[in-house]
Enzyme design. Structure first.
Site, PDB file in Angstrom:
ATOM      1  N   HIS A 307     -18.085  10.715  69.592  1.00 34.51           N
ATOM      2  CA  HIS A 307     -18.361  11.378  70.860  1.00 34.51           C
ATOM      3  C   HIS A 307     -19.843  11.687  70.918  1.00 34.51           C
ATOM      4  CE1 HIS A 307     -18.209  14.380  74.111  1.00 34.51           C
ATOM      5  NE2 HIS A 307     -17.046  13.852  74.420  1.00 34.51           N
ATOM      6  N   ASP A 365      -9.690  10.909  73.957  1.00 38.28           N
ATOM      7  CA  ASP A 365      -9.277   9.707  74.677  1.00 38.28           C
ATOM      8  C   ASP A 365      -8.377   8.821  73.817  1.00 38.28           C
ATOM      9  OD1 ASP A 365     -10.888  10.221  77.025  1.00 38.28           O
ATOM     10  OD2 ASP A 365     -12.615   9.774  75.767  1.00 38.28           O
TER      11      ASP A 365
END
Length: 431
Positions: A307, A365
């Site tokens: 991320h 995700d």
């Protein structure tokens, strides 16, 4: 916010002082608002990774610790003890509601769940195979053509009504988008249901028979919404703030946020992650694709890992992983091919020296796409669910920006690298 120290910049032998500002927690910031006036220079920061564009009291992320706070509350506690509407109230108003406040808030939201009947005709202008995000951008932007009584951004009551309308109507619009693509009749809201249960009713119910939402699946969806409700100054939130800085109405600003969220590097990441799992296909091929992900000359990218902000485990991913197990067990899908594949990838990522060194941990995700697939949500609509969840964060950020006396219209600067001044040669004389 306090000023404790100053930072010095020396340029061409001249030293200029700039105040250093401290927030509640997190890095201090150097206030360079007077930089251009004092030094005739700009800063250069592509991606704004070292630039604080605003002051905010809504969301805080510590990427090194893997920490996410909404108004000071850890996301883990909110996901465990609160529902999505409570979280909406918190983000919008700054505090969690008591029972009376919650009852009033819920009643207000439910009073606005329907959309103007003429708005339903907008869908007929789209092809049935249109991407849901294309439809959402158009329909949400069109809300400003129907609700003229809440467009004055300088009127606090207008801002409140617009905020409640957006929170209430996004589930209806997202569900209508799905129904239109399926060729099924729209399902009107049922205000005797809770927020997430009502959305599932509008998504999966039909006029033929009564739809009874599964409590386990409703809770899973509610958690998805909570985990995606806000995430500090990300690309779509910055887009909403930038749009709002011009004085644009809230419906237009949220439509702009939806357009930005559409990108695969942002809201489309969970859709891209599921497509990647489908491409890998089987646990036996995991090693092959892990090897490809490490090859700089290979175009394959391992989606759902790492991320831009978190340099530790994404706290939302842990919660989503638990939810994923709950849903698959409830539906009898514990042997689901893609979930087994995801676990195999996760195990390698947590143990492989390459991934550990680069801190490429699974992010939210990675699991949310699998959960949504199990819920029956089609892959192209994944980002639409994200938009539904993030609407409250956008609203809270927009509302905060409007009320900030220091806020100005957004106007980033640039480092110009084009041609120097030159003279136009008439067409007939150009070589």
């Amino acid at each position: 916010m306090t000023t404790q120290r100053t930072a010095s910049l020396t340029l061409d032998g001249k030293t200029t002082e700039f105040p250093v500002l401290s927030g509640t927690i997190g890095p201090e910031v150097i206030d360079i608002r007077t930089l251009y006036g004092k030094t005739n220079t700009f800063t250069f920061d592509p991606g704004f990774m070292s630039t604080a564009a605003c002051k905010s009291s809504i969301t805080y992320i510590d990427g090194d610790k893997g920490e996410l706070l909404y108004r000071g509350y850890p996301i883990e506690q909110l996901a465990e003890h609160c529902n999505f509407l409570e979280t909406c109230y918190l983000l919008k108003n700054g505090e969690l509601p008591n029972q009376d406040q919650y009852d009033d808030w819920e009643k207000r939201v439910k009073n606005h769940t329907m959309v103007h009947e003429q708005l339903t005709r907008f869908f007929q202008g789209f092809r049935r195979d249109a991407h849901p995000m294309a439809v959402l951008v158009g329909v949400v932007g069109a809300l400003s053509a129907f609700y003229h009584d809440s467009l004055d951004i300088n009127n606090p009551q207008h801002r409140l009504v617009a905020a409640i309308r957006l929170i209430a109507k996004l589930p209806t619009i997202v569900a209508m988008t799905y129904k239109y693509s399926m060729g099924e009749p729209f399902m009107y809201p049922r205000n005797n249901l809770d927020y997430s249960a009502n959305f599932m009713h509008m998504m999966f119910g039909t006029p033929c028979e009564e739809y009874k939402p599964n409590p386990v699946l409703v809770k899973a969806l509610d958690r998805i919404l909570i985990l995606h409700a806000d995430h500090e100054q990300n690309a779509s939130t910055s887009t909403v703030r930038l749009s709002g800085s011009s004085g644009a109405n809230p419906f237009a600003c949220i439509a702009a946020g939806i357009a930005c969220l559409w990108g695969p590097a942002h809201g489309g990441a969970n859709e891209a992650c599921l497509k990647m799992l489908e491409e890998i296909g089987d646990v036996s091929r995991v090693g092959e694709y892990i090897k490809r992900s490490k090859d700089k000359n290979d175009s394959f990218k391992l989606m759902g890992f790492g991320h831009r902000v978190y340099k530790n485990f994404d706290p939302r991913a842990k919660l989503m992983r638990e939810t994923c197990h709950d849903v698959l067990n409830e539906l009898g899908l514990h042997d689901d091919r893609l979930f087994k594949l995801a676990l195999a990838l996760e195990k390698i990522a947590l143990e492989d020296e390459y991934f550990v060194e680069k801190k490429l941990y699974p992010n939210v995700d990675f699991y949310s796409g699998i959960v949504q697939r199990a819920l029956g949500i089609p892959v192209p609509l994944f980002t639409g669910i994200f938009a539904l969840a993030r609407t409250i964060g956008w609203i809270a950020q927009w509302h905060e920006m409007i009320g900030d006396p220091e806020q100005k219209i957004g106007r980033p600067r640039q480092l110009y690298t084009g041609a120097a001044p030159r003279t136009v040669t008439p067409l007939a004389k150009r070589p």
